[in-house]
Write a protein that holds these residues in place. Structure first.
Motif: not given
Length: 334
Positions: A138-139, A142-143, A177, A181, A184
């Motif tokens: 899922d991550y 991330y960004e 941000k 993370l 989440y």
């Protein structure tokens, strides 16, 4: 007067018999008869309570007769007469209280089913290994960072390591941000497991950038690495949970990340005396050196020393390791 009363009785009996005679279709023709009947002042009890009848019972040839409608009313029934079919229909009267209670019971049953489903989902959650794979899927980007997530501990106490690959990429993120993370990840863990104790670190390889905890309401709180000694001690305890055949170790850290850090490993000697005696010096020294090396990797500016102590006597050293790596095993526990 007596003759008039007998006529009235005869008429009532005729009507009663006529109604009964048409309860089935096998009697197509009208039947009438004159019967000798008498009124009788009878008490009628329903579940121990006397009831009042609009029409009095009558006795015919030793049998007591009640009007059908009056009898049905006692049991909360409707009585309908169909003249065309010559048919009596008896049905239940609707009971609003019963209907309301039945609806409430059905609603409660549905709530119980939902709770049972939620409980089954909690108790049958993923293993930490499977959850770790899901979080990485899922991550991992991330960004546009190269994120790697590691979970350790148990489903009730979870330690999270988030490696972001490059410190510069992490620093380029806004604090919002960065927090998102970690939030989440915490939310996913709380959804999967029943109120776990969650803490963790954000890393660039061996360097800890941030530490974080999750409070009872599920909100992430981030702190700098300088306050991470207790969290890092938990990680060490997960990584070094046994020495030879000795388990149930506890590890604590004290000191300053920019000065000297002291690690203390506590063993319940009375429970593991034989296991401790079976260990040779090299095994114990290697164990302590490994812990020392992990702490030095984590805190570049710190000097590290350590002790193994008997948990029942905090002043009793079983072994020690100096900041220079000099090892000693004490004779009382040799």
């Amino acid at each position: 007067m007596f003759t008039k009363k007998k006529k009235i009785i005869a008429i009532m009996v005729a009507v009663l018999v006529l109604s009964l005679s048409f309860s089935t279709t096998s009697f197509a023709a009208s039947i009438s008869a004159t019967l000798n009947a008498q009124f009788k002042a009878l008490k009628i009890l329903l579940n121990g309570q006397q009831v009042t009848m609009e029409s009095q019972p009558i006795i015919v040839n030793g049998s007591t007769y009640l009007p059908l409608r009056a009898f049905a009313n006692l049991f909360n029934k409707n009585v309908d007469w169909n003249a065309t079919l010559q048919q009596v229909t008896i049905t239940d009267k609707p009971d609003n209280l019963v209907t309301s209670l039945q609806a409430q019971i059905k609603e409660k049953d549905n709530q119980i089913l939902v709770l049972q489903t939620q409980l089954a989902a909690k108790s049958g959650g993923k293993s930490l290994s499977d959850m770790e794979k899901q979080l990485n899927r899922d991550y991992e980007d991330y960004e546009k960072m190269d994120v790697s997530i590691t979970l350790s501990g148990s489903t009730s106490k979870i330690t999270v390591k988030v490696d972001i690959g490059d410190e510069d990429d992490w620093d380029d993120l806004s604090s919002t941000k960065q927090t998102k993370l970690l939030q989440y990840i915490a939310d996913d863990l709380n959804d999967e497991y029943d109120d776990p104790d969650i803490s963790g670190t954000v890393r660039d390889g061996s360097t800890t950038l941030k530490t974080f905890t999750v409070n009872s309401s599920g909100t992430v709180k981030i702190s700098s690495s300088s306050s991470s000694l207790s969290n890092f001690a938990d990680e060490l305890e997960d990584d070094y949970d046994e020495l030879g055949d000795i388990d149930k170790l506890s590890i604590s850290l004290s000191g300053s990340t920019s000065g000297t850090i002291t690690f203390t490993v506590k063993i319940k000697y009375s429970s593991f005396e034989d296991e401790w005696d079976e260990l040779d010096d090299d095994e114990i020294e290697d164990f302590m050196l490994d812990i020392q090396g992990d702490i030095e990797d984590e805190y570049d500016d710190a000097d590290v020393k350590g002790y193994i102590k008997d948990s029942s006597d905090s002043d009793a050293n079983m072994a020690s390791l100096s900041t220079s790596g000099s090892f000693k095993r004490y004779s009382d526990y040799d």
